[in-house]
Design a protein around this motif. Sequence first.
Motif, PDB file in Angstrom:
ATOM      1  N   ASP A  36       0.812  -1.204   0.000  1.00 13.82           N
ATOM      2  CA  ASP A  36       0.000   0.000   0.000  1.00 13.82           C
ATOM      3  C   ASP A  36       0.854   1.265   0.000  1.00 13.82           C
ATOM      4  N   LEU A  37       2.169   1.106   0.144  1.00 10.94           N
ATOM      5  CA  LEU A  37       3.053   2.260   0.207  1.00 10.94           C
ATOM      6  C   LEU A  37       3.651   2.617  -1.141  1.00 10.94           C
ATOM      7  N   ALA A  38       3.229   1.967  -2.208  1.00  8.55           N
ATOM      8  CA  ALA A  38       3.811   2.209  -3.522  1.00  8.55           C
ATOM      9  C   ALA A  38       3.527   3.629  -3.982  1.00  8.55           C
ATOM     10  N   LEU A  39       4.510   4.259  -4.608  1.00  7.95           N
ATOM     11  CA  LEU A  39       4.346   5.592  -5.169  1.00  7.95           C
ATOM     12  C   LEU A  39       5.206   5.699  -6.421  1.00  7.95           C
ATOM     13  N   LYS A  40       4.619   6.199  -7.480  1.00  7.12           N
ATOM     14  CA  LYS A  40       5.321   6.300  -8.760  1.00  7.12           C
ATOM     15  C   LYS A  40       6.204   7.539  -8.745  1.00  7.12           C
ATOM     16  N   ASN A  41       7.491   7.345  -8.492  1.00  7.43           N
ATOM     17  CA  ASN A  41       8.455   8.438  -8.547  1.00  7.43           C
ATOM     18  C   ASN A  41       9.083   8.491  -9.929  1.00  7.43           C
ATOM     19  N   VAL A  42       9.157   9.688 -10.494  1.00  5.09           N
ATOM     20  CA  VAL A  42       9.691   9.859 -11.843  1.00  5.09           C
ATOM     21  C   VAL A  42      10.852  10.845 -11.786  1.00  5.09           C
ATOM     22  N   THR A  43      12.005  10.410 -12.265  1.00  2.00           N
ATOM     23  CA  THR A  43      13.184  11.253 -12.378  1.00  2.00           C
ATOM     24  C   THR A  43      13.642  11.228 -13.832  1.00  2.00           C
ATOM     25  N   LYS A  44      14.768  11.865 -14.127  1.00  8.45           N
ATOM     26  CA  LYS A  44      15.224  11.927 -15.517  1.00  8.45           C
ATOM     27  C   LYS A  44      15.602  10.549 -16.052  1.00  8.45           C
ATOM     28  N   HIS A 123      -4.002   7.247 -11.244  1.00  6.45           N
ATOM     29  CA  HIS A 123      -2.615   6.954 -11.621  1.00  6.45           C
ATOM     30  C   HIS A 123      -1.714   8.075 -11.086  1.00  6.45           C
ATOM     31  N   PRO A 124      -1.336   8.025  -9.806  1.00  6.95           N
ATOM     32  CA  PRO A 124      -0.522   9.104  -9.228  1.00  6.95           C
ATOM     33  C   PRO A 124       0.928   9.053  -9.708  1.00  6.95           C
ATOM     34  N   HIS A 125       1.432  10.201 -10.123  1.00  8.38           N
ATOM     35  CA  HIS A 125       2.827  10.344 -10.560  1.00  8.38           C
ATOM     36  C   HIS A 125       3.482  11.448  -9.741  1.00  8.38           C
ATOM     37  N   ASN A 126       4.678  11.162  -9.287  1.00 10.80           N
ATOM     38  CA  ASN A 126       5.425  12.110  -8.464  1.00 10.80           C
ATOM     39  C   ASN A 126       6.717  12.470  -9.205  1.00 10.80           C
ATOM     40  N   PHE A 127       6.746  13.647  -9.844  1.00 11.24           N
ATOM     41  CA  PHE A 127       7.893  14.064 -10.656  1.00 11.24           C
ATOM     42  C   PHE A 127       8.845  14.923  -9.833  1.00 11.24           C
ATOM     43  N   TYR A 128      10.115  14.540  -9.808  1.00 11.79           N
ATOM     44  CA  TYR A 128      11.156  15.415  -9.275  1.00 11.79           C
ATOM     45  C   TYR A 128      11.646  16.285 -10.429  1.00 11.79           C
ATOM     46  N   ILE A 129      11.616  17.608 -10.246  1.00 10.62           N
ATOM     47  CA  ILE A 129      12.080  18.501 -11.305  1.00 10.62           C
ATOM     48  C   ILE A 129      13.108  19.469 -10.741  1.00 10.62           C
ATOM     49  N   PHE A 130      14.000  19.907 -11.607  1.00  8.68           N
ATOM     50  CA  PHE A 130      15.083  20.801 -11.201  1.00  8.68           C
ATOM     51  C   PHE A 130      15.487  21.638 -12.409  1.00  8.68           C
ATOM     52  N   PRO A 131      15.592  22.961 -12.260  1.00 13.69           N
ATOM     53  CA  PRO A 131      15.888  23.828 -13.414  1.00 13.69           C
ATOM     54  C   PRO A 131      17.347  23.774 -13.839  1.00 13.69           C
ATOM     55  N   ARG A 132      17.746  22.622 -14.308  1.00 16.36           N
ATOM     56  CA  ARG A 132      19.127  22.428 -14.746  1.00 16.36           C
ATOM     57  C   ARG A 132      19.329  23.043 -16.132  1.00 16.36           C
ATOM     58  N   VAL A 445      -0.332   1.545 -10.010  1.00 11.78           N
ATOM     59  CA  VAL A 445       1.072   1.957 -10.033  1.00 11.78           C
ATOM     60  C   VAL A 445       1.890   0.824 -10.633  1.00 11.78           C
ATOM     61  N   ASP A 446       2.471   1.071 -11.814  1.00 12.33           N
ATOM     62  CA  ASP A 446       3.304   0.064 -12.480  1.00 12.33           C
ATOM     63  C   ASP A 446       2.582  -1.277 -12.594  1.00 12.33           C
ATOM     64  N   ASN A 447       1.375  -1.229 -13.133  1.00 15.26           N
ATOM     65  CA  ASN A 447       0.567  -2.429 -13.387  1.00 15.26           C
ATOM     66  C   ASN A 447       0.150  -3.162 -12.111  1.00 15.26           C
ATOM     67  N   LYS A 448       0.258  -2.489 -10.980  1.00  9.20           N
ATOM     68  CA  LYS A 448      -0.233  -3.051  -9.727  1.00  9.20           C
ATOM     69  C   LYS A 448      -1.450  -2.255  -9.291  1.00  9.20           C
ATOM     70  N   ARG A 449      -2.440  -2.969  -8.735  1.00  9.22           N
ATOM     71  CA  ARG A 449      -3.688  -2.338  -8.348  1.00  9.22           C
ATOM     72  C   ARG A 449      -3.861  -2.395  -6.839  1.00  9.22           C
ATOM     73  N   PHE A 450      -4.312  -1.279  -6.269  1.00 10.73           N
ATOM     74  CA  PHE A 450      -4.523  -1.184  -4.833  1.00 10.73           C
ATOM     75  C   PHE A 450      -5.907  -0.599  -4.591  1.00 10.73           C
ATOM     76  N   SER A 451      -6.745  -1.345  -3.900  1.00  9.45           N
ATOM     77  CA  SER A 451      -8.100  -0.867  -3.613  1.00  9.45           C
ATOM     78  C   SER A 451      -8.120   0.072  -2.419  1.00  9.45           C
ATOM     79  N   ASN A 452      -7.149  -0.052  -1.534  1.00  6.63           N
ATOM     80  CA  ASN A 452      -7.027   0.856  -0.393  1.00  6.63           C
ATOM     81  C   ASN A 452      -5.587   1.332  -0.349  1.00  6.63           C
ATOM     82  N   TRP A 453      -5.394   2.597  -0.696  1.00  7.60           N
ATOM     83  CA  TRP A 453      -4.025   3.095  -0.923  1.00  7.60           C
ATOM     84  C   TRP A 453      -3.755   4.304  -0.054  1.00  7.60           C
ATOM     85  N   ASN A 454      -2.806   4.173   0.833  1.00  2.00           N
ATOM     86  CA  ASN A 454      -2.384   5.289   1.677  1.00  2.00           C
ATOM     87  C   ASN A 454      -0.868   5.245   1.748  1.00  2.00           C
TER      88      ASN A 454
END
Length: 718
Positions: A36-44, A123-132, A445-454
Amino acid sequence: MKKCFLVRAMTEAQARNGTQLFPFNRFLCSSSNPSDLALKNVTKSNFEPALAELRGHVKEADFVSIDLEMTGVTSAPWRESFEFDRSDIRYLKVKDSAEKFAVVQFGVCPFRWDSKTHSFIAHPHNFYIFPRQEIPGDGPSYEFSCQTTSLDFLAKYRFDFNACIYEGISYLSRSQEEEALTRLNSVYKDESSDSLPSLKASADTQLVRMADILFAERMKIKIGEWRAGLLHNTNEGSELQGSSIDINQNFQTTFFKLRPALVLNALTSRQLRLIELVTKKHFEDLAYVHATGETSCPQPLVVYTESTEDRDLLMREIKDSRGKAAVMKIKAAVGFRHVIDLLSTERKLIVGHNCFLDMAHIYNKFVGPLPSAVEEYVSEVQKHFPYIVDTKVLLNSDSSFLHLVKKGSTSLSKAFTLLCPQIVSSSISSIVLADKPRIKVEVHVDNKRFSNWNSGAKHEAGYDAFMTGCVFAQACTDLGIDFNLHEPHVNLVDNEKLQKYINHLYLSWINGDVIDLRTGKCPADSLSCTNLKQRYPKILFSNIVILCDLPSKLKAREIKECMSKVFGADSVTSIFHLDETAAFVQFSKQEFVSRFLELKDTLEQKYDPISVLHPLSKILEGGRTHAASYEIYKEICSSPISEVLFSDQAEAVGIEWRTRLLEPVVGVANQEDKISSFSQDRKETCLINNATGPPSRFHFPTDELVDSFYPVQAQSSK
């Protein structure tokens, strides 16, 4: 300044997969299921596949919720939002914040209604961004401010600063991309320019040093020998062998675009300029070029050409190739803006929580510079994002939520807990949920399904975007929107029950101002917060004077006492301190504004015993205190400078504290009316009949004029 220690970076596996199964850099929630702790983190490192996946989710979504994490909110204490701020000034303060601080995390969560399971798919996505800076030589590097309280806040919730800085996705705004392409075109459109602009000055290199003369002569001999060897082998019909005609380890023979070429290795930039000079001066059939390969540093070459036409053809090919490579670099530097372009192109309903500042950041970072006027800004925003809902407005403006919403309880986490207990915890009993229908949300999240997600990742942009979407979906249900009747081809923005909430955002939570993005106005009949209490009477901006460089520790009560002795007990309705150096004074009548400014000017010019003993002397303090109309405050707020103290800010902006007196305008009572501006000249006061008419005669105040500003009691005591 406080230092915020960097926390450990994500592991390589997490960076590759973009998923935190066991997030060591977050406080774990109470869920007993680790999945239940899965989170889609996206980096470069995983941005491209994540973007391709997101395109499909957004295209199918009914709405997309967003959330941003920033490095700060206000650049100075007086840039906080105050009740005495007019709507155009509130925008200027938001504009300043968006221009000075960076966005370090961007949450995007598409929501789609699934009629088969009668639930939303998120489909939650968490993008790390930086003004490089991804384009070499493209001006100075980016700069942004950091507010220590904001960094401390992020660190408190275990924000991964290393992932942001080292793995954050860079970006270019649309205007930055256009500027880069324009510069590129200006560099390569000149057909007479050299093969490498950075070495264009080589033709002007003068052989003034003996070492340069000797080196140039040696290069002339060696290049001549290499050329002679090429011609000899060609005449005898033998095959060219690079190793057989190598001069030394610095010079090797190769082929470049089907032409024999001499590779120049391990030479300084000055030596290369000398070689280029020698080549141009002594060898018409040789061309000095820089070949762009896979490495970032171009390879210098001397290329043999069969004719002048062949040489010109080679130079055009190199120029075209370099131009295409530069365009590809610019396109690649667009980075995270592809996500913003996706949201804009699909024209989906965008949902945020108290998101006016978020939208200002989005425009500034990914579209272009923020306009100076709020009306122009909202017009531009509507072009890119025509449908926006602020869940904070929705919760505070509908009677169906009043029993849940109490003062201060509409923060995102509290709203999520109140409206979506079935998502917060699966242990909520069916009795508690029986009072009204509750939405179901499945997280993918990444083809995994969670009915109760926190995820337990409070104040992480991806999870906050998820909470925002859940609050909106539940609020829609409570408004009577039946998603079971919702057809896939029917756009949610057309639902009549949502119409009055779309494009209404909180411009300021302080006093409940809601701005209509379609007009840029804050109309009196617009949606507003029903549970905020005003600390001050109705604010009439035309009745306000701003005092700056006030005597230290002068309290509002003392200012009011001084004003009351001169203009009467009911002359001042409210006083508000910006900081220890400045304060607003609102008079009960607009005429008191001009009378006060005129009297102040008179007292400071005369500075006689009457002036010293005058009740206003405590405020004016011998001419050191400045005063002006409300429009001067706007001018100061529009400056990009941000000094800590307001008096220092006014001095840095270069405000001239002059008072131009205008006749009172009857009926000016709200923030949309034009505010008269006042200018003060220490030697003479110009009385103007009206705001647009010609100035009247110059008038020097007399003692009678001073007496006329005293109430009867004050004159008697004097």
